[in-house]
Write an enzyme that holds these catalytic residues in place. Structure first.
Site, PDB file in Angstrom:
ATOM      1  N   HIS A   1      67.162  21.555  22.853  1.00 40.26           N
ATOM      2  CA  HIS A   1      67.985  22.388  23.747  1.00 40.26           C
ATOM      3  C   HIS A   1      69.335  21.710  24.005  1.00 40.26           C
ATOM      4  O   HIS A   1      70.387  22.356  23.976  1.00 40.26           O
ATOM      5  CB  HIS A   1      67.277  22.586  25.093  1.00 40.26           C
ATOM      6  CG  HIS A   1      66.008  23.380  25.022  1.00 40.26           C
ATOM      7  ND1 HIS A   1      64.824  22.948  25.579  1.00 40.26           N
ATOM      8  CD2 HIS A   1      65.725  24.590  24.463  1.00 40.26           C
ATOM      9  CE1 HIS A   1      63.887  23.849  25.389  1.00 40.26           C
ATOM     10  NE2 HIS A   1      64.392  24.854  24.695  1.00 40.26           N
TER      11      HIS A   1
ATOM     12  N   LYS B   1      54.365  34.304  33.844  1.00 41.48           N
ATOM     13  CA  LYS B   1      54.112  33.164  32.942  1.00 41.48           C
ATOM     14  C   LYS B   1      53.864  31.899  33.747  1.00 41.48           C
ATOM     15  O   LYS B   1      54.591  31.587  34.682  1.00 41.48           O
ATOM     16  CB  LYS B   1      55.318  32.963  32.015  1.00 41.48           C
ATOM     17  CG  LYS B   1      55.408  34.015  30.940  1.00 41.48           C
ATOM     18  CD  LYS B   1      56.034  33.483  29.664  1.00 41.48           C
ATOM     19  CE  LYS B   1      55.954  34.526  28.571  1.00 41.48           C
ATOM     20  NZ  LYS B   1      56.858  34.278  27.467  1.00 41.48           N
TER      21      LYS B   1
ATOM     22  N   ARG C   1      64.757  27.145  14.704  1.00 40.94           N
ATOM     23  CA  ARG C   1      64.093  25.989  14.095  1.00 40.94           C
ATOM     24  C   ARG C   1      63.456  26.315  12.760  1.00 40.94           C
ATOM     25  O   ARG C   1      63.231  25.435  11.943  1.00 40.94           O
ATOM     26  CB  ARG C   1      62.995  25.463  15.040  1.00 40.94           C
ATOM     27  CG  ARG C   1      63.512  24.766  16.258  1.00 40.94           C
ATOM     28  CD  ARG C   1      62.459  24.670  17.320  1.00 40.94           C
ATOM     29  NE  ARG C   1      62.129  25.995  17.824  1.00 40.94           N
ATOM     30  CZ  ARG C   1      61.348  26.221  18.869  1.00 40.94           C
ATOM     31  NH1 ARG C   1      60.798  25.206  19.502  1.00 40.94           N
ATOM     32  NH2 ARG C   1      61.110  27.453  19.256  1.00 40.94           N
TER      33      ARG C   1
ATOM     34  N   SER D   1      59.109  22.604  23.599  1.00 44.65           N
ATOM     35  CA  SER D   1      58.682  22.216  24.951  1.00 44.65           C
ATOM     36  C   SER D   1      57.157  22.216  25.033  1.00 44.65           C
ATOM     37  O   SER D   1      56.557  21.321  25.640  1.00 44.65           O
ATOM     38  CB  SER D   1      59.240  23.194  25.987  1.00 44.65           C
ATOM     39  OG  SER D   1      60.645  23.191  25.969  1.00 44.65           O
TER      40      SER D   1
HETATM   41  N1  COD Z   1      66.131  22.937  18.448  1.00 37.27           N
HETATM   42  C1  COD Z   1      66.967  23.991  18.555  1.00 37.27           C
HETATM   43  N2  COD Z   1      66.745  25.090  19.336  1.00 37.27           N
HETATM   44  C2  COD Z   1      65.607  25.082  20.047  1.00 37.27           C
HETATM   45  C3  COD Z   1      64.680  24.027  20.007  1.00 37.27           C
HETATM   46  C4  COD Z   1      64.967  22.928  19.145  1.00 37.27           C
HETATM   47  N3  COD Z   1      64.107  21.892  19.011  1.00 37.27           N
HETATM   48  N4  COD Z   1      63.639  24.324  20.833  1.00 37.27           N
HETATM   49  C5  COD Z   1      63.911  25.540  21.343  1.00 37.27           C
HETATM   50  N5  COD Z   1      65.083  26.011  20.884  1.00 37.27           N
HETATM   51  C6  COD Z   1      65.748  27.251  21.207  1.00 37.27           C
HETATM   52  C7  COD Z   1      64.823  28.454  21.041  1.00 37.27           C
HETATM   53  O1  COD Z   1      64.825  28.947  19.721  1.00 37.27           O
HETATM   54  C8  COD Z   1      65.478  29.433  21.997  1.00 37.27           C
HETATM   55  O2  COD Z   1      66.613  30.033  21.415  1.00 37.27           O
HETATM   56  C9  COD Z   1      65.986  28.511  23.120  1.00 37.27           C
HETATM   57  O3  COD Z   1      66.093  27.230  22.558  1.00 37.27           O
HETATM   58  C10 COD Z   1      65.063  28.470  24.331  1.00 37.27           C
HETATM   59  O4  COD Z   1      63.779  28.040  23.929  1.00 37.27           O
HETATM   60  P1  COD Z   1      62.570  28.029  24.990  1.00 37.27           P
HETATM   61  O5  COD Z   1      61.336  27.763  24.231  1.00 37.27           O
HETATM   62  O6  COD Z   1      62.913  27.127  26.133  1.00 37.27           O
HETATM   63  O7  COD Z   1      62.601  29.474  25.628  1.00 37.27           O
HETATM   64  P2  COD Z   1      61.932  30.831  25.111  1.00 37.27           P
HETATM   65  O8  COD Z   1      62.148  31.022  23.644  1.00 37.27           O
HETATM   66  O9  COD Z   1      60.537  30.882  25.630  1.00 37.27           O
HETATM   67  O10 COD Z   1      62.844  31.877  25.961  1.00 37.27           O
HETATM   68  C11 COD Z   1      62.609  33.198  25.827  1.00 37.27           C
HETATM   69  C12 COD Z   1      63.637  34.046  26.602  1.00 37.27           C
HETATM   70  C13 COD Z   1      63.549  33.786  28.110  1.00 37.27           C
HETATM   71  C14 COD Z   1      65.038  33.708  26.153  1.00 37.27           C
HETATM   72  C15 COD Z   1      63.242  35.485  26.192  1.00 37.27           C
HETATM   73  O11 COD Z   1      61.918  35.724  26.554  1.00 37.27           O
HETATM   74  C16 COD Z   1      64.127  36.537  26.777  1.00 37.27           C
HETATM   75  O12 COD Z   1      65.204  36.766  26.275  1.00 37.27           O
HETATM   76  N6  COD Z   1      63.667  37.161  27.866  1.00 37.27           N
HETATM   77  C17 COD Z   1      64.420  38.189  28.559  1.00 37.27           C
HETATM   78  C18 COD Z   1      63.676  39.509  28.633  1.00 37.27           C
HETATM   79  C19 COD Z   1      64.373  40.535  27.789  1.00 37.27           C
HETATM   80  O13 COD Z   1      65.569  40.748  27.889  1.00 37.27           O
HETATM   81  N7  COD Z   1      63.593  41.170  26.925  1.00 37.27           N
HETATM   82  C20 COD Z   1      64.077  42.131  25.982  1.00 37.27           C
HETATM   83  C21 COD Z   1      64.388  41.461  24.656  1.00 37.27           C
HETATM   84  S1  COD Z   1      65.030  42.585  23.460  1.00 37.27           S
END
Ligand code: COD
Length: 162
Positions: A17, A41, A95, A132
């Site tokens: 991140h 969640k 990723r 995470s």
């Molecule tokens: N390297 C690079 N990028 C990374 C890494 C890594 N090691 N780890 C995670 N990421 C990226 C992920 O690909 C993502 O882009 C971002 O970091 C956040 O990751 P996470 O795991 O903390 O969070 P997520 O993926 O669980 O978050 C999901 C959201 C909250 C963004 C998603 O559920 C969302 O957009 N919700 C809103 C509801 C909505 O609008 N829904 C309609 C969708 S059309």
């Protein structure tokens, strides 16, 4: 002014991140790191704790890049939050092909819903396997996870798990 939103769960924020935040800060006038609040969640860290961790990281990135990074929270539709914040772009980290398949559909839907576009930032090779959830699982089982987390986040994780 160009504003981008980098949304996520950040439970907790990892080096992956942090790398995406740093690279986005170099490309946009302002980056809002937005922690999702989803009551259904189960999270290890509360939204307040995640915001505190992200705020420390955002301050460090702003200082090192000269960019503006701030932290927010959102509940509900991401594109509504983007519109409210005046952000025209969503940033997502990629990723793997699995991430791409999942994110592409959301990117297309979000653009259709609102006109807000999504830019993908490929994970740095050294971070491509970090998530995470894996970090939490390893830490809960007594494994060493300091290589995957910013030091401030690592300290909080150890404190949280006792
Ligand atoms: N390297 C690079 N990028 C990374 C890494 C890594 N090691 N780890 C995670 N990421 C990226 C992920 O690909 C993502 O882009 C971002 O970091 C956040 O990751 P996470 O795991 O903390 O969070 P997520 O993926 O669980 O978050 C999901 C959201 C909250 C963004 C998603 O559920 C969302 O957009 N919700 C809103 C509801 C909505 O609008 N829904 C309609 C969708 S059309």
């Amino acid at each position: 002014m160009s504003t981008a939103v980098f949304p996520g769960s950040f439970d907790p924020p990892t080096n992956g991140h942090l790398d995406v935040i740093t690279r986005a800060a170099a490309a946009f006038d302002e980056v809002i790191v937005a922690a999702g609040v989803n009551q259904s969640k189960q999270r290890l860290f509360s939204v307040e704790e995640r915001v505190e961790m992200l705020t420390e990281l955002a301050a460090a990135v702003s200082a090192s890049t000269g960019g503006t990074v701030r932290v927010g929270t959102f509940e509900g539709l991401l594109v509504d939050y983007c519109r409210a914040e005046g952000a025209g772009v969503i940033i997502k980290g990629l990723r793997s092909g699995g991430d791409y398949d999942y994110e592409l559909q959301m990117a297309q839907m979000n653009r259709k819903l609102s006109g807000v576009d999504t830019l993908f930032v490929p994970a740095a090779p050294e971070n491509g396997y970090i998530s995470s959830s894996l970090v939490k699982e390893i830490a809960k089982l007594g494994g060493e996870v300091s290589a995957f987390l910013p030091p401030s986040v690592h300290a909080r994780l150890l404190a949280k798990l006792g």
